[in-house]
Write a protein that holds these residues in place. Structure first.
Motif, PDB file in Angstrom:
ATOM      1  N   GLU A  16       1.061  -1.370   0.091  1.00  0.00           N
ATOM      2  CA  GLU A  16      -0.081   0.436  -0.202  1.00  0.00           C
ATOM      3  C   GLU A  16       0.938   1.380   0.399  1.00  0.00           C
ATOM      4  N   SER A  17       0.422   2.242  -0.554  1.00  0.00           N
ATOM      5  CA  SER A  17       1.527   3.586  -0.883  1.00  0.00           C
ATOM      6  C   SER A  17       0.012   4.555  -1.140  1.00  0.00           C
ATOM      7  N   GLY A  18       0.267   5.720  -0.832  1.00  0.00           N
ATOM      8  CA  GLY A  18      -0.464   6.934  -0.777  1.00  0.00           C
ATOM      9  C   GLY A  18      -2.383   7.447  -0.574  1.00  0.00           C
ATOM     10  N   VAL A  19      -2.233   8.403   0.424  1.00  0.00           N
ATOM     11  CA  VAL A  19      -3.165   8.211   0.849  1.00  0.00           C
ATOM     12  C   VAL A  19      -4.183   9.539   0.157  1.00  0.00           C
ATOM     13  N   PHE A  20      -5.678   8.853  -0.255  1.00  0.00           N
ATOM     14  CA  PHE A  20      -6.267   9.552  -1.153  1.00  0.00           C
ATOM     15  C   PHE A  20      -7.178   9.774  -0.460  1.00  0.00           C
ATOM     16  N   THR A  21      -8.164  11.116  -0.146  1.00  0.00           N
ATOM     17  CA  THR A  21      -9.012  11.729   0.484  1.00  0.00           C
ATOM     18  C   THR A  21     -10.812  11.920  -0.599  1.00  0.00           C
ATOM     19  N   GLY A  22     -11.843  11.655   0.292  1.00  0.00           N
ATOM     20  CA  GLY A  22     -12.880  11.484  -0.604  1.00  0.00           C
ATOM     21  C   GLY A  22     -14.096  11.600   0.219  1.00  0.00           C
ATOM     22  N   LYS A  23     -15.066  12.184   0.008  1.00  0.00           N
ATOM     23  CA  LYS A  23     -16.277  12.219   1.136  1.00  0.00           C
ATOM     24  C   LYS A  23     -16.634  10.649   0.287  1.00  0.00           C
ATOM     25  N   GLN A  24     -16.302  10.130  -1.099  1.00  0.00           N
ATOM     26  CA  GLN A  24     -16.881   8.709  -1.608  1.00  0.00           C
ATOM     27  C   GLN A  24     -15.834   8.159  -1.985  1.00  0.00           C
ATOM     28  N   PRO A  25     -15.421   6.920  -1.850  1.00  0.00           N
ATOM     29  CA  PRO A  25     -15.113   6.083  -2.819  1.00  0.00           C
ATOM     30  C   PRO A  25     -14.651   6.652  -4.265  1.00  0.00           C
ATOM     31  N   ARG A  26     -15.038   6.301  -5.138  1.00  0.00           N
ATOM     32  CA  ARG A  26     -15.322   7.811  -6.619  1.00  0.00           C
ATOM     33  C   ARG A  26     -15.043   8.882  -6.672  1.00  0.00           C
ATOM     34  N   GLN A  27     -14.070   9.671  -5.464  1.00  0.00           N
ATOM     35  CA  GLN A  27     -14.466  10.782  -5.277  1.00  0.00           C
ATOM     36  C   GLN A  27     -12.663  10.659  -5.381  1.00  0.00           C
ATOM     37  N   ALA A  28     -12.357   9.632  -4.591  1.00  0.00           N
ATOM     38  CA  ALA A  28     -10.809   9.243  -4.397  1.00  0.00           C
ATOM     39  C   ALA A  28     -10.074   8.937  -6.121  1.00  0.00           C
ATOM     40  N   ALA A  29     -11.344   7.632  -6.033  1.00  0.00           N
ATOM     41  CA  ALA A  29     -10.409   7.229  -7.101  1.00  0.00           C
ATOM     42  C   ALA A  29     -10.208   8.136  -8.638  1.00  0.00           C
ATOM     43  N   LEU A  30     -10.678   8.572  -8.853  1.00  0.00           N
ATOM     44  CA  LEU A  30     -10.720  10.087  -9.422  1.00  0.00           C
ATOM     45  C   LEU A  30      -9.664  10.752  -9.060  1.00  0.00           C
ATOM     46  N   LYS A  31      -9.064  11.235  -8.639  1.00  0.00           N
ATOM     47  CA  LYS A  31      -7.777  12.053  -8.522  1.00  0.00           C
ATOM     48  C   LYS A  31      -6.916  10.317  -8.438  1.00  0.00           C
ATOM     49  N   VAL A  32      -6.789   9.819  -8.096  1.00  0.00           N
ATOM     50  CA  VAL A  32      -5.998   8.667  -9.006  1.00  0.00           C
ATOM     51  C   VAL A  32      -5.650   8.444  -9.906  1.00  0.00           C
ATOM     52  N   GLY A  36      -3.022   8.953 -13.918  1.00  0.00           N
ATOM     53  CA  GLY A  36      -2.497   7.175 -13.824  1.00  0.00           C
ATOM     54  C   GLY A  36      -2.007   7.666 -15.697  1.00  0.00           C
ATOM     55  N   ASN A  37      -1.899   6.487 -16.409  1.00  0.00           N
ATOM     56  CA  ASN A  37      -1.418   5.982 -17.414  1.00  0.00           C
ATOM     57  C   ASN A  37      -2.789   6.035 -18.402  1.00  0.00           C
ATOM     58  N   GLY A  38      -3.662   5.486 -17.377  1.00  0.00           N
ATOM     59  CA  GLY A  38      -4.858   4.434 -18.792  1.00  0.00           C
ATOM     60  C   GLY A  38      -5.692   5.333 -19.985  1.00  0.00           C
ATOM     61  N   ASN A  39      -5.817   4.239 -20.414  1.00  0.00           N
ATOM     62  CA  ASN A  39      -6.893   5.133 -21.669  1.00  0.00           C
ATOM     63  C   ASN A  39      -8.289   4.743 -21.635  1.00  0.00           C
ATOM     64  N   LYS A  40      -9.242   5.238 -22.822  1.00  0.00           N
ATOM     65  CA  LYS A  40     -10.139   4.142 -22.606  1.00  0.00           C
ATOM     66  C   LYS A  40     -10.130   2.974 -23.153  1.00  0.00           C
ATOM     67  N   LYS A  41      -9.821   2.348 -23.716  1.00  0.00           N
ATOM     68  CA  LYS A  41      -9.381   1.176 -24.423  1.00  0.00           C
ATOM     69  C   LYS A  41      -8.644   0.531 -23.870  1.00  0.00           C
ATOM     70  N   LYS A  42      -7.247   0.760 -22.711  1.00  0.00           N
ATOM     71  CA  LYS A  42      -6.751   0.012 -22.165  1.00  0.00           C
ATOM     72  C   LYS A  42      -6.929   0.709 -20.782  1.00  0.00           C
ATOM     73  N   PRO A  43      -8.004   0.455 -19.598  1.00  0.00           N
ATOM     74  CA  PRO A  43      -7.507   1.199 -18.492  1.00  0.00           C
ATOM     75  C   PRO A  43      -7.036   0.606 -17.272  1.00  0.00           C
ATOM     76  N   GLU A  44      -6.862   1.117 -16.963  1.00  0.00           N
ATOM     77  CA  GLU A  44      -5.677   0.699 -15.691  1.00  0.00           C
ATOM     78  C   GLU A  44      -6.757   0.511 -14.466  1.00  0.00           C
ATOM     79  N   THR A  45      -6.082  -0.472 -13.393  1.00  0.00           N
ATOM     80  CA  THR A  45      -7.366  -1.112 -12.801  1.00  0.00           C
ATOM     81  C   THR A  45      -6.458  -0.624 -10.990  1.00  0.00           C
ATOM     82  N   ILE A  46      -7.592   0.062 -10.368  1.00  0.00           N
ATOM     83  CA  ILE A  46      -7.935   0.784  -9.342  1.00  0.00           C
ATOM     84  C   ILE A  46      -7.886   0.656  -8.059  1.00  0.00           C
ATOM     85  N   MET A  47      -7.284   0.120  -6.921  1.00  0.00           N
ATOM     86  CA  MET A  47      -7.827  -0.455  -5.524  1.00  0.00           C
ATOM     87  C   MET A  47      -7.837   0.329  -4.769  1.00  0.00           C
TER      88      MET A  47
END
Length: 96
Positions: A16-32, A36-47
């Motif tokens: 685990e590395s990096g702490v991201f804040t948000g009121k919902q998980p989606r808000q933190a995921a948008l920050k990550v 990132g380097n993902g694109n629409k054809k090849k999205p990256e997986t965020i956990m």
């Protein structure tokens, strides 16, 4: 009103590395996703593991280059990166 929560970025190997804040998980995921380097054809997986729980929120994430808003400030470039996320699942961990 929702409290601000902390989410820790988790790799596939469990580190685990990096702490991201948000009121919902989606808000933190948008920050990550914006970092990132993902694109629409090849999205990256965020956990993201919610701190204080054993829940891991899993997202597919990418970013696209889009036109900046018409009322943008003078320092903002004409094209900006816009992050996108799609929730895949929630995984419950046995141990943290």
């Amino acid at each position: 009103m929702a409290e601000t929560r902390n989410f820790v970025l988790r790799e596939k190997d469990g580190t685990e590395s990096g702490v991201f804040t948000g009121k919902q998980p989606r808000q933190a995921a948008l920050k990550v996703a914006n970092r990132g380097n993902g694109n629409k054809k090849k999205p990256e997986t965020i956990m993201l593991r919610e701190r204080g729980t054993k829940k891991v929120h899993v997202f597919k994430a990418w970013k696209e280059l889009v036109d900046a808003p018409k009322n943008r400030p003078s320092w903002m470039p004409p094209k900006i990166n816009k992050p996108f996320v799609k929730k895949v699942e929630i995984v419950k961990l046995d141990e943290i």
